[in-house]
Design a protein around this motif. Structure first.
Motif, PDB file in Angstrom:
ATOM      1  N   VAL A   1      19.774  24.101 -19.292  1.00 26.25           N
ATOM      2  CA  VAL A   1      18.457  23.468 -19.415  1.00 26.25           C
ATOM      3  C   VAL A   1      18.585  22.208 -20.264  1.00 26.25           C
ATOM      4  N   PRO A   2      17.642  21.269 -20.136  1.00 23.97           N
ATOM      5  CA  PRO A   2      17.728  20.020 -20.906  1.00 23.97           C
ATOM      6  C   PRO A   2      17.507  20.238 -22.406  1.00 23.97           C
ATOM      7  N   ILE A   3      17.982  19.263 -23.182  1.00 24.55           N
ATOM      8  CA  ILE A   3      17.730  19.212 -24.620  1.00 24.55           C
ATOM      9  C   ILE A   3      16.798  18.033 -24.876  1.00 24.55           C
ATOM     10  N   VAL A   4      15.726  18.283 -25.624  1.00 27.42           N
ATOM     11  CA  VAL A   4      14.789  17.210 -25.987  1.00 27.42           C
ATOM     12  C   VAL A   4      14.849  17.007 -27.501  1.00 27.42           C
ATOM     13  N   PRO A   5      15.414  15.895 -27.975  1.00 24.19           N
ATOM     14  CA  PRO A   5      15.481  15.634 -29.420  1.00 24.19           C
ATOM     15  C   PRO A   5      14.134  15.133 -29.951  1.00 24.19           C
ATOM     16  N   VAL A   6      13.740  15.661 -31.104  1.00 21.33           N
ATOM     17  CA  VAL A   6      12.517  15.228 -31.790  1.00 21.33           C
ATOM     18  C   VAL A   6      12.897  14.816 -33.206  1.00 21.33           C
ATOM     19  N   VAL A   7      12.452  13.633 -33.616  1.00 20.74           N
ATOM     20  CA  VAL A   7      12.775  13.123 -34.945  1.00 20.74           C
ATOM     21  C   VAL A   7      11.486  12.887 -35.730  1.00 20.74           C
TER      22      VAL A   7
ATOM     23  N   VAL B   1      15.289  23.067 -24.458  1.00 20.83           N
ATOM     24  CA  VAL B   1      15.534  23.293 -25.889  1.00 20.83           C
ATOM     25  C   VAL B   1      15.137  22.051 -26.660  1.00 20.83           C
ATOM     26  N   ILE B   2      14.324  22.217 -27.693  1.00 18.00           N
ATOM     27  CA  ILE B   2      13.941  21.113 -28.572  1.00 18.00           C
ATOM     28  C   ILE B   2      14.768  21.210 -29.848  1.00 18.00           C
ATOM     29  N   VAL B   3      15.397  20.115 -30.232  1.00 12.18           N
ATOM     30  CA  VAL B   3      16.120  20.069 -31.508  1.00 12.18           C
ATOM     31  C   VAL B   3      15.434  19.039 -32.400  1.00 12.18           C
ATOM     32  N   CYS B   4      15.222  19.402 -33.656  1.00 15.56           N
ATOM     33  CA  CYS B   4      14.444  18.563 -34.573  1.00 15.56           C
ATOM     34  C   CYS B   4      15.085  18.541 -35.948  1.00 15.56           C
ATOM     35  N   ASN B   5      14.999  17.405 -36.626  1.00 11.85           N
ATOM     36  CA  ASN B   5      15.496  17.342 -38.005  1.00 11.85           C
ATOM     37  C   ASN B   5      14.579  18.145 -38.924  1.00 11.85           C
TER      38      ASN B   5
ATOM     39  N   LEU C   1      10.532  29.846 -20.863  1.00  6.53           N
ATOM     40  CA  LEU C   1      10.282  29.602 -22.282  1.00  6.53           C
ATOM     41  C   LEU C   1      10.957  28.313 -22.737  1.00  6.53           C
ATOM     42  N   ARG C   2      10.368  27.706 -23.752  1.00  7.16           N
ATOM     43  CA  ARG C   2      10.995  26.585 -24.438  1.00  7.16           C
ATOM     44  C   ARG C   2      11.359  27.066 -25.838  1.00  7.16           C
ATOM     45  N   VAL C   3      12.398  26.539 -26.409  1.00  9.10           N
ATOM     46  CA  VAL C   3      12.865  26.995 -27.719  1.00  9.10           C
ATOM     47  C   VAL C   3      12.983  25.801 -28.657  1.00  9.10           C
ATOM     48  N   TRP C   4      12.460  25.964 -29.876  1.00 11.32           N
ATOM     49  CA  TRP C   4      12.511  24.912 -30.906  1.00 11.32           C
ATOM     50  C   TRP C   4      13.547  25.309 -31.955  1.00 11.32           C
ATOM     51  N   VAL C   5      14.485  24.409 -32.238  1.00 16.61           N
ATOM     52  CA  VAL C   5      15.575  24.695 -33.175  1.00 16.61           C
ATOM     53  C   VAL C   5      15.731  23.554 -34.178  1.00 16.61           C
TER      54      VAL C   5
END
Length: 295
Positions: free
Chosen positions: A198-204, A94-98, A166-170
């Motif tokens: 599953v891992p969380i990948v933070p994107v800033v 899971v990708i989390v982004c501002n 699948l990967r998910v962008w949130v």
């Protein structure tokens, strides 16, 4: 005589518009925002029939990404990516982004990996060909006003991620935020990661203050930095760990955003773009694009 004057007036309109574009930052802002929206609608309309042949599939994200990549060239926005190796994971995550503005789309296409689908607010589904293109690309829609329905979507998505890799962008802030700090995170993305283990990948994405402001009606060229933080493992965590997990990820992202706000500024060695001064940089690998809000 009247027709001659009318013809001359019509011929002068483009020149007047060009002069206004050069001299008026608010008019320039409106033109660029209008172009951005028209580009998305036009490309969604043109590409949707091709995507329809494949049917609803995450592979259609490649078409949307290809359509959005040229936008940074038009606007003279230079993209710098740091830590892209953090996205080189084999399994689902899971990708989390501002979330700051619609410009996040341009940042997203720089780093979003293969087989990645975004979670978007359900209202996007009803935006004509744009909604159709998003649906065909596998976008996951959530009704933010119905908690029970959102929980059901999260549960279904968790099983689909593991089954189909699948990967998910949130966007966990849930709405656009151009402030100096991040809004409180909604927990949907973190429940999803924990449920799927599953891992969380933070994107800033760095602030756009140097070149974009919807309040000031300003839209020039500039540099945007995208920083991918180290992944956060969720294996072994349970739903009761979600609040602490959410806050710890938010804190790490907020610290990265504050650091980028202090140190990252637009470079001056930029060339002239199509819609303003700036320079473009080639992007790293990654497919897919769109945007949405998490529950």
């Amino acid at each position: 005589m009247d027709s001659v004057l009318l013809l001359h007036g019509l011929l002068l309109l483009p020149l007047a518009a060009l002069l206004l574009y050069r001299c008026s930052p608010p008019f320039q802002y409106l033109c660029k925002v209008a172009f951005f929206n028209c580009w998305i609608v036009a490309l969604a309309t043109l590409l949707s029939p091709f995507a329809a042949f494949r049917g609803r599939s995450v592979e259609n994200m490649r078409l949307l990404r290809a359509a959005l990549l040229p936008l940074k060239r038009f606007y003279g926005i230079r993209m710098r990516v740091r830590g892209s190796e953090q996205l080189q994971l084999q399994g689902p995550f899971v990708i989390v982004c501002n979330h700051q503005a619609s410009l996040d789309l341009m940042g997203m296409v720089e780093v979003i990996p293969e087989r990645c689908v975004p979670i978007a607010k359900r209202e996007l589904l009803y935006l004509g060909t744009v909604g159709w293109a998003c649906w065909l690309s596998g976008t996951i829609f959530i009704d933010r006003h119905r908690r029970d329905a959102a929980i059901e979507v999260i549960s279904h998505t968790a099983s689909t991620m593991c089954r189909e890799n699948l990967r998910v962008w949130v966007f966990p802030e849930g709405t656009r935020n151009q402030g100096k700090s991040m809004l409180p995170f909604k927990r949907g993305a973190f429940h999803l990661a924990v449920q799927a283990q599953v891992p969380i990948v933070p994107v800033v994405i760095s602030p756009y203050w140097d070149f974009f402001s919807s309040k000031e009606k300003r839209f020039t060229s500039g540099t945007c930095t995208i920083r991918v933080l180290p992944r956060v493992e969720t294996r072994g965590l349970s739903p009761k760990d979600v609040p602490e997990l959410t806050e710890s990820v938010r804190q790490a992202m907020a610290e990265a955003l504050a650091e980028m706000s202090r140190s990252d500024h637009g470079d001056q060695d930029m060339q002239q773009p199509l819609l303003g001064p700036g320079k473009d940089r080639g992007s790293p690998q990654g497919q897919g694009d769109t945007a949405g809000n998490s529950k």
